[in-house]
Structures are given as structure tokens and as C-alpha cells.
Design a protein around this motif. Structure first.
Motif, PDB file in Angstrom:
ATOM      1  N   GLU A  22       0.870  -1.150   0.091  1.00 37.25           N
ATOM      2  CA  GLU A  22       0.196  -0.187   0.002  1.00 37.25           C
ATOM      3  C   GLU A  22       0.857   1.216  -0.039  1.00 37.25           C
ATOM      4  O   GLU A  22       1.773   1.342   0.828  1.00 37.25           O
ATOM      5  CB  GLU A  22      -0.974  -0.023   1.137  1.00 37.25           C
ATOM      6  N   ILE A  44      -4.944   5.924  -0.547  1.00 36.09           N
ATOM      7  CA  ILE A  44      -3.932   4.674  -0.512  1.00 36.09           C
ATOM      8  C   ILE A  44      -4.110   3.768  -1.555  1.00 36.09           C
ATOM      9  O   ILE A  44      -5.382   3.354  -1.911  1.00 36.09           O
ATOM     10  CB  ILE A  44      -4.012   4.177   0.844  1.00 36.09           C
ATOM     11  N   GLN A  49      -3.209   0.454  -3.615  1.00 31.66           N
ATOM     12  CA  GLN A  49      -2.554  -1.026  -3.642  1.00 31.66           C
ATOM     13  C   GLN A  49      -1.842  -1.403  -4.938  1.00 31.66           C
ATOM     14  O   GLN A  49      -2.293  -1.319  -6.002  1.00 31.66           O
ATOM     15  CB  GLN A  49      -3.405  -1.871  -3.369  1.00 31.66           C
ATOM     16  N   THR A  89      -5.283  -1.245  -7.447  1.00 32.22           N
ATOM     17  CA  THR A  89      -6.306  -0.662  -6.325  1.00 32.22           C
ATOM     18  C   THR A  89      -7.710  -0.919  -6.860  1.00 32.22           C
ATOM     19  O   THR A  89      -8.063  -0.669  -8.059  1.00 32.22           O
ATOM     20  CB  THR A  89      -5.894   1.020  -6.755  1.00 32.22           C
TER      21      THR A  89
END
Length: 480
Positions: free
Chosen positions: A218, A225, A227, A253
């Protein structure tokens, strides 16, 4: 009192030593006089250029090995040197193009030195394969660079201290940096301390173990945030030592992959592999010489009549199906690839369980694992139909040759000497001897030559690789 005279020891003739050294060296040696005519030509020169010493000596160098497009420039440069003694090619190695007897292009490294009034001599090394390899390397580098700069993955490389060596175009776009600015810096200059520490830990783990690692990380972007599925791969020197880590990050993400998604991906991969032509596989050889298959696609059923699982479980016993006459070339090719890490390339046949034979073409790329084992990723293609076609063509050629033999007034194979074969010359009328000589010289130069002489005699001359000429003559009136 006796007087004993000391034996007289005479030095061997320098010329004899020189001739033996020139003949024994692996470098091609050639000598030309100041008019550009070849005066010496050693066995290595015969090997590189395809012309024997007897054929080369007395010929002009320009006509024999200089490419046609460069002959004028060569002749002008040679004349200029004779006049003022200035040349960029004398006294130091230069790389130049040349032509083989068969017309193929060569790339040579040549060192030319003067011999005073006797002319010049040169030592030559064939760099053709290296030149081709360099061009292929340049193409590969261009391809790799295009992939790196146009992929949607963020890719970077760092040294063992965590300092950046490289970042690609997507990395620059995502993090709003430039590659030049990032070289020498670390993730701590770009990411938050916690995120940088996590990345550094993964880098060290990959560097220490020498194995690739994929994790989900992350990364904070302001209030967001994101991923990333991040794969780290060790960068190794030719000796296997790790000098850095390559990181490949794919934005994942919003779609954390479920087990079902992974399973779908694996099924898609398996379907793609199993629908590929031939058999895809991974083959492993331990330092002890023990071999095994670690992956085999369903193509094994068509090629070997054996299930993939059986091949993997048997530890590579499927290799026992290789035909006896092809086993030696197979073993030699595998050992050579394992030693040099050059791509494996093999053509041969196997005998399947039902007794049928399959002709195969195999190709694979090897790599060395940290423990010393050699692993090949490759494919086997069934070329049985192609082989049958080749055999059919050979039969047709044999039938055609037999037909020519029966129809021809004359059918012989003669040495490629300076004058036509006596049997051929005796068959041709006196008024056609000059035309025959021209046809013969074309064949001596390696060209196919055909001509119809005034007495309705068709002459066909075909140069052969063993420095001979195949001669066939037909009476056209008889053919009609």
C-alpha cells in the motif's frame, strides 16, 4: 694431445620458420604486392574466404574479396597510399566488410602492415558472427527499452544500498519525478518513512535470498492509499552474484483479487499454454547431472502419447524415447547449452509407445539458478509432416536426377578447373568452344550457367560445394 672441435650449430632458416608459423596460425594471413595482386594466402585464409591458395595467388585482392559496391573506393584509397603513404587502415586493427566465395557477406578485423617494395601483408580475423550478434543485441536492447518505457507497470532498479539505478517512464509519470533526478536517491526521498522501510525490507530479503518475491504493498498518494502488486527480482552478474533488485509494480487499487479471480487467471494461463502449438515445458538439470521436467503442457499427449503428469513424475524418463541415431546429438546439444548458457536448439526424432516415429524441433533458453542447477524454458514442435515433405522432395529430386541421367547426352561431374571438362569440350563443335569457355568460367565462379550452342546442344552447368561442376548436355532436337 687431441683437439675436439665444437659442433657447429646453425640457426634454422628464418623463411622456413615464418612459413610454418603463417601456415599454423589460426589468423588468416594474406600478402599483396604493390599492384594489389595476392602473393601469399594461408590455410586460415582459405577457411574464411572459401578460395584455395592456388586459386587466390595471382588474383587481384579487389576482385576476390572486396564487395562490389566498395571496390572503387578501395582502389582509390590503395592508389592514394602508394602515392603519399597515407592511409587510415595501415598499422592498426580496422573492421571492414568482405565477400566470401559463395557471395555471402563477411565482417573482418584486419591489421595491415607494409613490406616495403614487396607490398603489404595483413592478419585477418572473422568477426561475422560477433557482428551479427551485436546487431541482434542492439535489436533486443531496443525492444526491451520500448517495453520498459511504454508498459503501464512502474519499474525501477536499485543497488544493494537501496539507491536507484533506473526508473522507467511510468514511474516518472506516477510519482511526478524524472529518471535523472532519481538516480542515486532512495525511496526515503520519495515515500513516507513507513512505506520506504517496508520496501527496503523486501529489497534486502530478495538480495539476500537471491529469489524473486511478490507482495501486495500500500502506497500513500496524498489522502489516497493505492494498492500495488509488487514483484522484486534479484539482479545478478554473470557469476551469479546479486548486485541489485529490480522492482515491478502493477496498480491493483480497488480490485483486490479474490481466490476466484486468481483461479480464473490460472485457468486462462493453462488454456493459453495448452492451446499453443507443440509442447511447452520447463526442464531442469542438477549439478549432479540428474534431470527432470518441472512443467509440461498438454501438448505432450500429441508428441509423446504421454500425460504431462506422467512425464513430471517419471523424472524425465521420456527422454528414453529419443531415437538411437539422434541420442548423441541431443546429449551433446544439452551439455553444450548447460555449459555456455546459449539457447538450446535441436532437431531429431522420437519413437512413441505405439512404435510410430515423430520428428521434433526443440528450442529453449537456459538460465542458471543460484544453487548451480540449469533450467530451460522451451518448446517442442512436431515437424513430422515437414520431415515427410522433405523426404518426398528428396525422392522427387532423385527421380528427376535419374530422368536427367537417362535423357542427357552427357552427364558428369568434373573438377572446377580453368578449362572445360575434356568430355564436355569433345562434345562441342569447334565454333562453339569460345561460348563454352564463357559458360564454364561462370560455373567456376559459383554461378549456374545454361546455354544453347549453335548445333542445338543445351549445356547446363551447376557448381557444387566440393569445388566441382555438375555437367548435363541435351540435344534439343531429340527432346522435341
Amino acid at each position: 694431445m687431441f683437439t675436439v672441435e665444437a659442433p657447429q650449430i646453425s640457426a634454422p632458416p628464418a623463411a622456413g620458420l615464418r612459413e610454418r608459423a603463417v601456415s599454423a596460425t589460426g589468423l588468416a594471413y594474406l600478402q599483396i604486392d604493390r599492384s594489389g595482386v595476392i602473393r601469399d594466402w594461408n590455410p586460415a585464409a582459405e577457411q574464411i574466404f572459401g578460395w584455395t591458395r592456388d586459386e587466390a595467388v595471382g588474383q587481384r585482392l579487389t576482385d576476390l574479396i572486396i564487395p562490389a559496391a566498395l571496390r572503387s573506393a578501395h582502389s582509390a584509397g590503395f592508389a592514394r597510399y602508394l602515392v603519399n603513404g597515407e592511409s587510415d587502415m595501415v598499422g592498426h586493427p580496422v573492421e571492414v566488410p568482405a565477400t566470401h566465395r559463395n557471395g555471402s557477406e563477411l565482417r573482418l578485423s584486419m591489421t595491415i602492415d607494409p613490406l616495403g617494395e614487396q607490398g603489404f601483408f595483413a592478419f585477418v580475423t572473422d568477426r561475422t558472427d560477433g557482428h551479427r550478434a551485436q546487431l541482434e543485441l542492439q535489436r533486443s536492447n531496443t525492444l526491451i527499452n520500448a517495453i520498459l518505457q511504454h508498459t503501464t507497470a512502474i519499474i525501477s532498479a536499485k543497488d544493494l544500498d537501496g539507491n536507484y539505478l533506473f526508473v522507467n517512464g511510468e514511474y516518472e509519470r506516477v510519482f511526478q519525478v524524472t529518471a535523472v533526478d532519481m538516480v542515486g536517491r532512495s525511496e526515503a526521498d520519495l515515500l513516507s518513512a513507513p512505506a520506504a522501510a517496508i520496501g527496503r525490507t523486501h529489497d534486502q530479503d530478495v538480495a539476500e535470498t537471491g529469489t524473486a518475491k511478490t507482495v501486495l504493498e500500500e502506497i500513500p498518494f496524498g489522502d489516497e492509499i493505492r494498492q500495488y502488486v509488487v514483484t522484486r527480482v534479484p539482479l545478478t552478474d554473470p557469476d551469479g552474484s546479486v548486485y541489485g533488485v529490480c522492482t515491478i509494480g502493477i496498480d491493483d487499487t480497488g480490485r483486490r483479487r479474490s481466490e476466484a479471480t486468481i483461479a480464473d487467471g490460472e485457468r486462462l494461463f493453462r488454456a493459453t499454454v495448452d492451446n499453443a502449438p507443440g509442447m511447452l515445458y520447463q526442464f531442469r538439470m542438477e549439478t549432479t547431472g540428474e534431470t527432470s521436467f518441472t512443467f509440461v503442457s498438454n501438448g505432450s499427449r500429441d508428441i509423446y502419447q504421454v500425460e504431462p503428469e506422467e512425464i513430471i513424475a517419471s523424472g524425465g524418463n521420456v527422454l528414453s524415447t529419443i531415437a538411437v541415431e539422434d541420442l548423441e546429438t541431443y546429449t551433446a546439444s544439452v551439455l553444450r547449452s548447460a555449459e555456455t548458457l546459449e539457447p538450446w536448439d535441436w532437431r531429431g526424432s522420437v519413437v512413441r509407445r505405439d512404435g510410430s516415429r515423430r520428428w521434433l524441433y526443440g528450442a529453449a533458453r537456459p538460465h542458471r539458478e543460484p544453487g548451480g542447477a540449469t533450467v530451460w524454458d522451451g518448446m517442442l514442435l512436431d515437424r513430422t509432416r515437414e520431415r515427410h515433405t522433405e523426404l518426398d522432395l528428396e525422392a522427387v529430386r532423385g527421380d528427376l536426377a535419374d530422368l536427367v541421367e537417362r535423357l542427357a547426352v552427357l552427364s558428369v561431374t568434373a573438377p572446377a578447373g580453368p578449362t572445360p571438362a575434356p568430355a564436355l569440350a569433345a562434345l562441342v563443335a569447334e565454333k562453339d568452344q569460345e561460348a563454352l569457355a564463357a559458360l564454364w568460367q561462370s560455373a567456376v565462379r559459383g554461378e549456374r550457367a545454361d546455354g544453347v550452342l549453335t548445333d542445338r546442344l543445351l549445356v547446363r552447368l551447376r557448381p557444387r560445394s566440393d569445388q566441382s561442376i555438375s555437367v548435363s548436355c541435351f540435344r534439343l532436337d531429340d527432346c522435341a
